[in-house]
Design a protein around this motif. Structure first.
Motif, PDB file in Angstrom:
ATOM      1  N   SER A  57       0.839  -1.202   0.000  1.00  0.00           N
ATOM      2  CA  SER A  57       0.000   0.000   0.000  1.00  0.00           C
ATOM      3  C   SER A  57       0.867   1.243   0.000  1.00  0.00           C
ATOM      4  O   SER A  57       1.429   1.614  -1.024  1.00  0.00           O
ATOM      5  CB  SER A  57      -0.996  -0.020   1.162  1.00  0.00           C
ATOM      6  OG  SER A  57      -0.341  -0.109   2.413  1.00  0.00           O
ATOM      7  N   CYS A  58       1.052   1.915   1.133  1.00  0.00           N
ATOM      8  CA  CYS A  58       1.663   3.246   1.093  1.00  0.00           C
ATOM      9  C   CYS A  58       3.178   3.182   0.967  1.00  0.00           C
ATOM     10  O   CYS A  58       3.812   2.152   1.168  1.00  0.00           O
ATOM     11  CB  CYS A  58       1.260   4.059   2.314  1.00  0.00           C
ATOM     12  SG  CYS A  58       2.344   3.916   3.752  1.00  0.00           S
ATOM     13  N   TRP A  60       5.357   5.131   2.724  1.00  0.00           N
ATOM     14  CA  TRP A  60       6.065   5.780   3.814  1.00  0.00           C
ATOM     15  C   TRP A  60       7.361   5.033   4.148  1.00  0.00           C
ATOM     16  O   TRP A  60       7.463   3.822   3.971  1.00  0.00           O
ATOM     17  CB  TRP A  60       5.186   5.917   5.060  1.00  0.00           C
ATOM     18  CG  TRP A  60       5.883   6.695   6.134  1.00  0.00           C
ATOM     19  CD1 TRP A  60       6.192   6.286   7.396  1.00  0.00           C
ATOM     20  CD2 TRP A  60       6.401   8.031   6.014  1.00  0.00           C
ATOM     21  NE1 TRP A  60       6.856   7.274   8.068  1.00  0.00           N
ATOM     22  CE2 TRP A  60       7.011   8.358   7.244  1.00  0.00           C
ATOM     23  CE3 TRP A  60       6.428   8.974   4.999  1.00  0.00           C
ATOM     24  CZ2 TRP A  60       7.627   9.590   7.477  1.00  0.00           C
ATOM     25  CZ3 TRP A  60       7.040  10.202   5.217  1.00  0.00           C
ATOM     26  CH2 TRP A  60       7.624  10.490   6.447  1.00  0.00           C
ATOM     27  N   ASN A 227      -3.956   7.348   5.485  1.00  0.00           N
ATOM     28  CA  ASN A 227      -3.128   7.159   4.297  1.00  0.00           C
ATOM     29  C   ASN A 227      -1.705   6.695   4.574  1.00  0.00           C
ATOM     30  O   ASN A 227      -1.071   6.117   3.692  1.00  0.00           O
ATOM     31  CB  ASN A 227      -3.100   8.456   3.483  1.00  0.00           C
ATOM     32  CG  ASN A 227      -4.476   8.813   2.958  1.00  0.00           C
ATOM     33  OD1 ASN A 227      -5.297   7.942   2.710  1.00  0.00           O
ATOM     34  ND2 ASN A 227      -4.744  10.093   2.809  1.00  0.00           N
ATOM     35  N   SER A 228      -1.173   6.957   5.751  1.00  0.00           N
ATOM     36  CA  SER A 228       0.196   6.502   6.072  1.00  0.00           C
ATOM     37  C   SER A 228       0.356   6.400   7.588  1.00  0.00           C
ATOM     38  O   SER A 228       1.157   7.112   8.187  1.00  0.00           O
ATOM     39  CB  SER A 228       1.240   7.459   5.488  1.00  0.00           C
ATOM     40  OG  SER A 228       0.902   8.802   5.777  1.00  0.00           O
ATOM     41  N   GLY A 409       1.727   8.352  -2.148  1.00  0.00           N
ATOM     42  CA  GLY A 409       0.692   7.373  -1.883  1.00  0.00           C
ATOM     43  C   GLY A 409       1.143   5.959  -2.133  1.00  0.00           C
ATOM     44  O   GLY A 409       1.689   5.297  -1.256  1.00  0.00           O
ATOM     45  N   HIS A 410       0.973   5.475  -3.354  1.00  0.00           N
ATOM     46  CA  HIS A 410       1.234   4.074  -3.651  1.00  0.00           C
ATOM     47  C   HIS A 410       2.711   3.730  -3.474  1.00  0.00           C
ATOM     48  O   HIS A 410       3.588   4.570  -3.641  1.00  0.00           O
ATOM     49  CB  HIS A 410       0.766   3.749  -5.066  1.00  0.00           C
ATOM     50  CG  HIS A 410       0.052   2.446  -5.155  1.00  0.00           C
ATOM     51  ND1 HIS A 410      -0.883   2.158  -6.118  1.00  0.00           N
ATOM     52  CD2 HIS A 410       0.144   1.325  -4.410  1.00  0.00           C
ATOM     53  CE1 HIS A 410      -1.340   0.932  -5.959  1.00  0.00           C
ATOM     54  NE2 HIS A 410      -0.733   0.410  -4.923  1.00  0.00           N
ATOM     55  N   SER A 411       2.967   2.477  -3.203  1.00  0.00           N
ATOM     56  CA  SER A 411       4.235   2.039  -2.627  1.00  0.00           C
ATOM     57  C   SER A 411       5.474   2.321  -3.458  1.00  0.00           C
ATOM     58  O   SER A 411       6.552   2.481  -2.911  1.00  0.00           O
ATOM     59  CB  SER A 411       4.166   0.538  -2.329  1.00  0.00           C
ATOM     60  OG  SER A 411       3.830  -0.165  -3.510  1.00  0.00           O
ATOM     61  N   SER A 536       9.019   7.170   0.112  1.00  0.00           N
ATOM     62  CA  SER A 536       8.791   8.612   0.018  1.00  0.00           C
ATOM     63  C   SER A 536      10.026   9.441   0.332  1.00  0.00           C
ATOM     64  O   SER A 536      10.085  10.624  -0.022  1.00  0.00           O
ATOM     65  CB  SER A 536       7.667   9.036   0.976  1.00  0.00           C
ATOM     66  OG  SER A 536       6.403   8.756   0.444  1.00  0.00           O
ATOM     67  N   PHE A 661      -7.891   1.799   0.211  1.00  0.00           N
ATOM     68  CA  PHE A 661      -6.615   2.325  -0.250  1.00  0.00           C
ATOM     69  C   PHE A 661      -6.763   2.637  -1.729  1.00  0.00           C
ATOM     70  O   PHE A 661      -7.036   1.745  -2.536  1.00  0.00           O
ATOM     71  CB  PHE A 661      -5.467   1.337  -0.032  1.00  0.00           C
ATOM     72  CG  PHE A 661      -4.142   1.897  -0.469  1.00  0.00           C
ATOM     73  CD1 PHE A 661      -3.481   2.828   0.308  1.00  0.00           C
ATOM     74  CD2 PHE A 661      -3.589   1.536  -1.685  1.00  0.00           C
ATOM     75  CE1 PHE A 661      -2.281   3.380  -0.106  1.00  0.00           C
ATOM     76  CE2 PHE A 661      -2.388   2.075  -2.109  1.00  0.00           C
ATOM     77  CZ  PHE A 661      -1.734   3.003  -1.320  1.00  0.00           C
TER      78      PHE A 661
END
Length: 766
Positions: A57-58, A60, A227-228, A409-411, A536, A661
């Motif tokens: 998913s995220c 981060w 979201n994260s 957002g997306h990984s 990120s 998500f």
């Protein structure tokens, strides 16, 4: 689980914190629903670990050393979603036509389980039927050869690995186009454009360790709790040592208010909480630009007063003189901007803005964290540039504890851009590709997401290849997009589960190609493979899947890309598609050869604990801009919305629930907002409900109020009284995408302006 009618939903304010027992309960509910096996469940212990897999998913960042459980509620849902034992086999499509399936909800489509076999649409029966892999590749290649490359789109979802993304962009360019939109076009392209122009790099400068040395954090338009959530660990630690966190967001999001750490036994036992935001300012939709101008105005006035009195200066003039360009013009603009206009455009009282500005003025190291609440506006690029203006004023770029921090957002959406997924020729290493592979890459600009949508609608796009994602649900102008999609000559969808984009067949041919998930064992000729992605904060991580694949008939994303490439392109002795699929390390060698500044010794550096940082010139105060300095910007408008207020017009903010998500919906409970059982709601404040002569719980229709006058509507929404600014409403994405005109996008970056959509509200007959 089925969605209830909007009048049957349970609406009850949630009083708990983010994290805590609520998070654990949510995870415990999804695991049996997805029928995750005990062996697969054990994979959670490997999530985001150096010897494990990167969350699907995220994006981060991952700390080193990691926490004992380095996954959050949303990450656990994403893992359960991928490791479900539910299956969508060919027999399913014998039972259900695509016409029938288009009536299913998004949740029901994906909830049916993992795709197991390659499929081709049969128009005679309106069903998908099995097609052998090699036949599919041959037919796709043959059809693409009949279509002009410039009329073809190769879209990439943000979850594809660096290896797959590199192969995909090379396939597109060798075929003859740069129509390479990706999910960044829908969210953080405003970041890529804005930061590149301001500081010379298209990504943030912040690293995870900067959270340990900052003394203030300014947060704009990012719902961390949904979201994260793993970022809450860094925010909690910062608050524990006294860091002030100043938040600007239209809605009060629980993750930015209070957090209980599920990994802290004392907090869990005592139901202890950490207050996250020390100030929370509910700026109106599109008002961040004005709020930041107000902060700058306060700081400049304080600096002017200090100069007049001989006191210590507030602005870092030495940094500006050495490193910045055009500050004087920016300062003159800010001085001339009237406070009444700032207050009107921001929706905040002057005192609130000055309270935030006072913290900025006295802080020595400030992080500027933001999400799509800044980027998805008509003036989204100027939003990003204004935040950079603020940071530059006090030298808060290129030093410990400071800098811009866009939360992707997306990984792997950031990593895809790094290895060439871009429609912009100036950002792609075209000369290096030409020299290494002996072909002439296209030099003209390709289509981004908005241009791709325009092409589908007007018929100039004839083929669409999608590497993951759910494009038809993610983009604006849903109705016209589906009408145009049905006229395509070719649709190729590489996916793990069924979604709406798979159910609108092209007039020519449609293929659904199931791929391995990231958590599954990817066994190729040289043995088990690893893939890589960029988080990120520009750190590159390996990812190792080991779960038995959902079906023996699945192929990896690199293998599917290579299969299409071999069927489409003439043989090239410099491109060994089969060899690359046999050993992904060879793809990484290619990436290192084309991008030596970022990926030198790529394979060796993957052994570094916690991943390796690819580097960032702006973090070292080297500005790759035309002037050789960081650039201040004078904004063109105080209001980022891009449209004027009008009688009867509301500003719609599209939001995600904590049970989704992106376009993937895990369930119908938005715990933090107290909405259970439905997504068919519109959140509206009490005064506006009364002003429009409506009532809490009433069923209404939202209608587009775009300047083009085209009729667009989303009916059957229940009004939920909620704390949002005057003149603003909130409703869920992607359900409200039909209200967004394809022309309503950010200037320069073309990101859909989904955080300020002009709409009107109409009561439905009882």
């Amino acid at each position: 689980m089925s969605e209830r009618g909007p009048d049957e939903a349970e609406i009850e304010p949630y009083t708990g914190p983010a994290g805590g027992w609520g998070s654990l309960r949510s995870v415990s509910e999804i695991l049996p629903r997805e029928r995750v096996s005990p062996a697969a469940l054990a994979e959670l212990a490997r999530q985001n670990k150096p010897d494990g897999f990167q969350c699907v998913s995220c994006a981060w960042s991952k700390p080193h050393p990691p926490h004992a459980a380095e996954f959050c509620e949303e990450g656990a849902k994403a893992t359960a979603w991928e490791l479900t034992t539910r299956r969508t086999t060919p027999a399913f499509f014998q039972e259900h036509s695509l016409t029938e399936l288009r009536g299913w909800a998004d949740y029901d489509l994906e909830q049916h389980g993992r795709l197991t076999d390659p499929l081709r649409y049969d128009a005679a029966t309106d069903r998908y039927v099995v097609v052998p892999w090699e036949t599919a590749f041959a037919e796709i290649g043959a059809r693409l050869k009949t279509i002009e490359p410039e009329r073809t789109i190769f879209y990439a979802s943000g979850r594809a690995s660096l290896e797959t993304s590199y192969m995909y962009q090379l396939l597109a360019r060798m075929y003859g186009h740069q129509n390479l939109p990706d999910s960044s076009n829908m969210c953080h392209e405003s970041t890529s454009v804005g930061l590149k122009a301001a500081i010379g790099v298209p990504v943030g400068t912040v690293r995870l360790e900067d959270f340990e040395t900052c003394d203030a954090i300014f947060f704009f338009g990012q719902n961390v709790g949904t979201n994260s959530p793993r970022m809450l660990h860094q925010l909690r630690s910062a608050r524990k040592r006294g860091v002030e966190i100043i938040t600007f967001n239209p809605l009060r999001e629980r993750g930015l208010e209070r957090f209980t750490d599920p990994q802290n036994p004392i907090e869990m036992a005592t139901r202890g909480e950490t207050v996250i935001s020390t100030q929370y300012h509910q700026v109106r939709a599109g008002g961040d630009l004005a709020a930041m101008t107000g902060i700058a105005k306060y700081v400049i006035a304080a600096d002017d007063a200090a100069q007049a009195s001989g006191g210590p200066r507030v602005i870092d003039h030495a940094f500006i003189a050495e490193h910045c360009h055009d500050y004087a013009a920016f300062a003159d603009y800010v001085r001339a901007t009237d406070w009444d206009e700032i207050v009107r455009a921001s929706g905040l009282p002057r005192e609130a803005i000055e309270q935030a500005a006072a913290v900025y003025a006295r802080s020595k190291a400030v992080l500027g964290i933001y999400g799509m609440g800044l980027t998805q506006h008509v003036k989204g690029v100027e939003n990003v540039r204004m935040l950079v203006n603020l940071l530059l004023m006090r030298g808060n770029v290129g030093r410990p504890g400071a800098g811009p921090c866009p939360v992707r957002g997306h990984s792997n959406v950031q990593g895809q851009r790094t290895v060439g997924i871009t429609e912009k020729p100036e950002l792609a290493p075209l000369d290096s590709l030409k020299a290494r592979y002996g072909f002439e890459p296209p030099r003209e600009k390709g289509r981004d997401t908005i241009a791709a949508c325009e092409g589908v609608i007007d018929g100039s796009v004839r083929a669409f290849v999608s590497l993951g994602g759910n494009f038809l649900r993610a983009v604006p102008e849903t109705v016209l997009m589906e009408e145009g999609w049905a006229k395509l000559d070719l649709s190729v969808q590489i996916a793990t589960k069924l979604n709406r984009s798979h159910l609108v067949p092209a007039a020519g041919a449609t293929y659904l190609l199931p791929c391995l998930g990231r958590i599954e064992l990817d066994e190729q000729a040289s043995g088990p493979q690893i893939v890589t992605m960029e988080d990120s904060t520009s750190v590159i991580h390996p990812s190792r899947g080991r779960v038995t694949p959902a079906s023996p008939n699945l192929r990896s994303e690199p293998a599917i890309v290579a299969g299409i490439a071999k069927a489409l392109l003439p043989p090239n002795p410099s491109v060994d598609w089969d060899g690359w699929v046999a050993d992904y390390a060879r793809v990484r060698d290619e990436i290192a050869a084309i991008f030596p500044n970022f990926f030198n010794d790529f394979n060796a550096r993957l052994k570094e604990p916690g991943g390796f940082w690819k580097g960032n010139k702006a973090a070292g105060r080297i500005w790759a801009t035309p002037s050789g300095k960081a650039e201040f910007l004078v904004p063109s408008d105080l209001d980022a919305a891009g449209f004027a207020d009008a009688e009867g017009r509301l500003r719609l903010i599209t939001v995600r629930s904590n049970d989704q998500f992106n376009t993937t919906v895990y369930g119908y409970d938005d715990r933090f907002r107290g909405i259970k059982g439905t997504r068919k709601v519109v959140m509206m404040n009490r005064a506006d409900i009364a002003r429009w002569g409506l009532t809490d719980g009433q069923i209404v229709t939202l209608e587009s109020d775009a300047e083009d006058g085209r009729a667009r509507a989303v009916p059957d929404l229940r009004i939920v009284e909620y704390d949002v600014p005057d003149g603003c409403i909130a409703a869920y994405y992607p359900e409200c995408n039909p209200l967004i005109a394809v022309s309503h996008h950010a200037e320069e970056s073309h990101v859909p302006a989904a955080k300020t959509v002009p709409v009107r509200i109409r009561a439905q007959a009882a």
